[in-house]
Design a protein around this motif. Structure first.
Motif, mmCIF file in Angstrom:
data_model
loop_
_atom_site.group_PDB
_atom_site.id
_atom_site.type_symbol
_atom_site.label_atom_id
_atom_site.label_comp_id
_atom_site.label_asym_id
_atom_site.label_seq_id
_atom_site.Cartn_x
_atom_site.Cartn_y
_atom_site.Cartn_z
ATOM 1 N N LYS A 176 0.809 -1.224 0.000
ATOM 2 C CA LYS A 176 0.000 0.000 0.000
ATOM 3 C C LYS A 176 0.841 1.273 0.000
ATOM 4 O O LYS A 176 0.326 2.345 -0.324
ATOM 5 C CB LYS A 176 -0.935 0.019 1.214
ATOM 6 C CG LYS A 176 -1.937 -1.113 1.259
ATOM 7 C CD LYS A 176 -2.822 -1.006 2.490
ATOM 8 C CE LYS A 176 -3.828 -2.159 2.557
ATOM 9 N NZ LYS A 176 -4.705 -2.049 3.751
ATOM 10 N N ILE A 177 2.108 1.180 0.380
ATOM 11 C CA ILE A 177 2.891 2.405 0.550
ATOM 12 C C ILE A 177 3.700 2.765 -0.701
ATOM 13 O O ILE A 177 4.546 3.668 -0.671
ATOM 14 C CB ILE A 177 3.810 2.324 1.779
ATOM 15 C CG1 ILE A 177 4.916 1.282 1.595
ATOM 16 C CG2 ILE A 177 3.004 2.030 3.034
ATOM 17 C CD1 ILE A 177 5.945 1.285 2.725
ATOM 18 N N GLY A 275 7.812 4.656 1.905
ATOM 19 C CA GLY A 275 7.422 4.465 0.517
ATOM 20 C C GLY A 275 7.013 5.778 -0.131
ATOM 21 O O GLY A 275 7.020 6.830 0.512
ATOM 22 N N GLY A 278 3.366 6.066 1.491
ATOM 23 C CA GLY A 278 3.109 5.847 2.904
ATOM 24 C C GLY A 278 4.354 5.456 3.662
ATOM 25 O O GLY A 278 5.475 5.508 3.138
ATOM 26 N N ARG A 279 4.127 5.038 4.899
ATOM 27 C CA ARG A 279 5.252 4.740 5.781
ATOM 28 C C ARG A 279 4.828 3.703 6.823
ATOM 29 O O ARG A 279 3.672 3.680 7.249
ATOM 30 C CB ARG A 279 5.706 6.019 6.488
ATOM 31 C CG ARG A 279 6.947 5.902 7.328
ATOM 32 C CD ARG A 279 7.317 7.272 7.877
ATOM 33 N NE ARG A 279 8.610 7.272 8.550
ATOM 34 C CZ ARG A 279 9.183 8.366 9.037
ATOM 35 N NH1 ARG A 279 8.565 9.536 8.935
ATOM 36 N NH2 ARG A 279 10.355 8.286 9.632
ATOM 37 N N ILE A 280 5.792 2.861 7.232
ATOM 38 C CA ILE A 280 5.559 1.873 8.275
ATOM 39 C C ILE A 280 6.649 2.013 9.320
ATOM 40 O O ILE A 280 7.838 2.022 8.991
ATOM 41 C CB ILE A 280 5.577 0.434 7.706
ATOM 42 C CG1 ILE A 280 4.485 0.253 6.653
ATOM 43 C CG2 ILE A 280 5.420 -0.586 8.824
ATOM 44 C CD1 ILE A 280 4.618 -1.040 5.864
ATOM 45 N N PHE A 289 1.219 2.802 11.077
ATOM 46 C CA PHE A 289 1.037 2.688 9.633
ATOM 47 C C PHE A 289 0.476 4.000 9.098
ATOM 48 O O PHE A 289 -0.499 4.537 9.643
ATOM 49 C CB PHE A 289 0.084 1.539 9.305
ATOM 50 C CG PHE A 289 0.495 0.217 9.905
ATOM 51 C CD1 PHE A 289 1.256 -0.676 9.175
ATOM 52 C CD2 PHE A 289 0.144 -0.123 11.216
ATOM 53 C CE1 PHE A 289 1.638 -1.891 9.720
ATOM 54 C CE2 PHE A 289 0.526 -1.327 11.769
ATOM 55 C CZ PHE A 289 1.280 -2.218 11.013
ATOM 56 N N TYR A 290 1.076 4.515 8.007
ATOM 57 C CA TYR A 290 0.681 5.804 7.455
ATOM 58 C C TYR A 290 0.443 5.706 5.952
ATOM 59 O O TYR A 290 1.133 4.943 5.255
ATOM 60 C CB TYR A 290 1.768 6.858 7.697
ATOM 61 C CG TYR A 290 2.142 7.069 9.138
ATOM 62 C CD1 TYR A 290 1.549 8.083 9.884
ATOM 63 C CD2 TYR A 290 3.101 6.263 9.757
ATOM 64 C CE1 TYR A 290 1.904 8.293 11.213
ATOM 65 C CE2 TYR A 290 3.459 6.463 11.082
ATOM 66 C CZ TYR A 290 2.857 7.474 11.811
ATOM 67 O OH TYR A 290 3.201 7.679 13.122
ATOM 68 N N LEU A 291 -0.521 6.504 5.451
ATOM 69 C CA LEU A 291 -0.755 6.652 4.018
ATOM 70 C C LEU A 291 -0.949 8.133 3.685
ATOM 71 O O LEU A 291 -1.346 8.926 4.552
ATOM 72 C CB LEU A 291 -1.997 5.864 3.581
ATOM 73 C CG LEU A 291 -1.900 4.337 3.601
ATOM 74 C CD1 LEU A 291 -3.238 3.716 3.224
ATOM 75 C CD2 LEU A 291 -0.797 3.830 2.678
ATOM 76 N N ARG A 292 -0.698 8.493 2.423
ATOM 77 C CA ARG A 292 -0.896 9.884 2.018
ATOM 78 C C ARG A 292 -2.383 10.197 1.939
ATOM 79 O O ARG A 292 -3.186 9.405 1.434
ATOM 80 C CB ARG A 292 -0.229 10.139 0.663
ATOM 81 C CG ARG A 292 -0.953 9.482 -0.513
ATOM 82 C CD ARG A 292 -0.186 9.630 -1.816
ATOM 83 N NE ARG A 292 -0.245 10.943 -2.379
ATOM 84 C CZ ARG A 292 -1.171 11.388 -3.245
ATOM 85 N NH1 ARG A 292 -2.173 10.587 -3.610
ATOM 86 N NH2 ARG A 292 -1.113 12.588 -3.736
ATOM 87 N N LEU A 304 1.180 12.550 5.265
ATOM 88 C CA LEU A 304 1.008 11.193 5.761
ATOM 89 C C LEU A 304 0.078 11.217 6.971
ATOM 90 O O LEU A 304 0.259 12.011 7.897
ATOM 91 C CB LEU A 304 2.350 10.583 6.159
ATOM 92 C CG LEU A 304 3.312 10.267 5.014
ATOM 93 C CD1 LEU A 304 4.589 9.646 5.563
ATOM 94 C CD2 LEU A 304 2.672 9.346 3.988
#
Length: 357
Positions: A176-177, A275, A278-280, A289-292, A304
């Motif tokens: 996903k990232i 990524g 996103g970011r883990i 866990f992060y997403l834009r 994020l």
């Protein structure tokens, strides 16, 4: 669902094998003994240790086990079992002459891994569970791998984080990232990172805990680390390595960093994966866990945003490892932590060591 009960035996009744099962701060089960008796498909029939005091403690504990006690510990009652005291032996040689278990768990000190694992393989169980690291070095590990293939006895290595729900969630979240931009793994503690004089017993963190960090990065990303660039090497007044940073790159990941310190007054283990989308951030005691998403701070920008990823209350790191062993013997799943991967982990650590002398 299969109702087969697999017999098991433990070689070594020390800390990771037994006593960590009484640590009130750790998620339980936290030892091989507790994880084995907590699986209803396994019957623990024997154990051995050359330390008579440790073995006696293990024996007394197992004699007290009954169905009520297992339920009290939130374990399931083993299938069709009655209160049963495993046999105890002063050596693995005696144990193998008396019993022939389906599963042998080797949980002894690192300097005895090769000898005890080779003896376990020679006894021809259906599976050997070997505590990490495989051995003191890749030469010894190679002997174990050869014996495993020659005798057709599979070996699973207890790189426990591969079985942990938070790290499994991280692996599933990676697609996903987006494209991976960078990876940073850190391991900070007060234990020396490396010293040549400690190779005989493996009492240095590059081997003891570094194997977890290297293994997890390769497991999460599905890569094999090769050709490190090592910098930031710091040695204390005795010439013992206390800090280093190793950097790698692959065809698709431009920066992978492993940083270790043996000068810290705390213990920290974690991995940060960045990524394009996103970011883990995952490690001991945390999983983020992060997403834009469209920014709440700036018009026309994305930021994020932390995502709500549902994780179970327990990571199941030890119980899931034992369950994987059962599933493997049932023929319904491959080994999640095979010997081959763990041997490569040792080679990665040895590549780093060449820069630390």
């Amino acid at each position: 669902m299969s109702e087969t009960v697999f017999t098991s035996a433990i070689i070594g009744t020390g800390r990771i094998s037994f006593s960590l099962g009484f640590d009130k701060k750790r998620e339980q089960p936290a030892s091989h003994t507790m994880a084995l008796i907590g699986n209803r498909r396994i019957k623990l029939i024997a154990g051995c240790d050359r330390d008579e005091k440790k073995l006696e403690s293990w024996r007394v504990f197992n004699e007290k086990i009954n169905s009520h006690f297992l339920r009290f510990l939130d374990f399931e009652t083993p299938l069709g079992s009655e209160p049963f005291a495993p046999l105890v032996f002063g050596s693995s040689e005696e144990l193998y002459r008396a019993v022939h278990p389906d599963i042998v768990t080797v949980a002894v000190n690192e300097d005895s891994h090769m000898a005890e694992c080779l003896a376990a393989i020679k006894a021809k169980p259906r599976l050997v569970i070997l505590e990490k690291p495989v051995a003191l070095n890749s030469f010894e590990a190679g002997k174990i791998m050869y014996a495993s293939k020659e005798n057709n006895v599979p070996v699973m290595v207890n790189h426990e984080r591969r079985f942990s729900a938070d790290y499994i969630a991280a692996k599933n979240f990676i697609p996903k990232i987006g494209d991976i931009q960078s990876v940073r793994g850190e391991l900070f503690s007060g234990l020396r990172v490396y010293g040549k004089e400690f190779e005989a017993d493996g009492s240095y963190s590059l081997l003891h805990d570094g194997t977890h960090l290297v293994d997890l990065i390769q497991f999460l990303l599905g890569i094999k680390l090769k050709s490190p660039r090592v910098s930031g090497v710091y040695k204390d007044e005795k010439g013992v390595v206390r800090n280093f940073t190793a950097r790698y790159k692959t065809e698709n990941i431009p920066e992978i960093q492993i940083q270790m310190s043996g000068r810290s007054k705390f213990f920290s283990f974690g991995i940060d994966i960045l990524g394009t989308l996103g970011r883990i951030c995952v490690g001991n005691g945390y999983a983020k866990f992060y997403l834009r998403e469209e920014s709440k701070l700036y018009t026309g920008f994305y930021s994020l945003t932390r995502q709500k990823v549902r994780l179970p209350k327990k990571t199941g790191y030890f119980s899931n490892m034992i369950q994987n062993a059962v599933d493997f013997l049932d023929g319904t799943a491959p080994l999640i932590s095979p010997l081959e991967d763990a041997v490569h982990d040792l080679k990665v650590l040895e590549d780093i060591k060449t820069f630390l002398f």
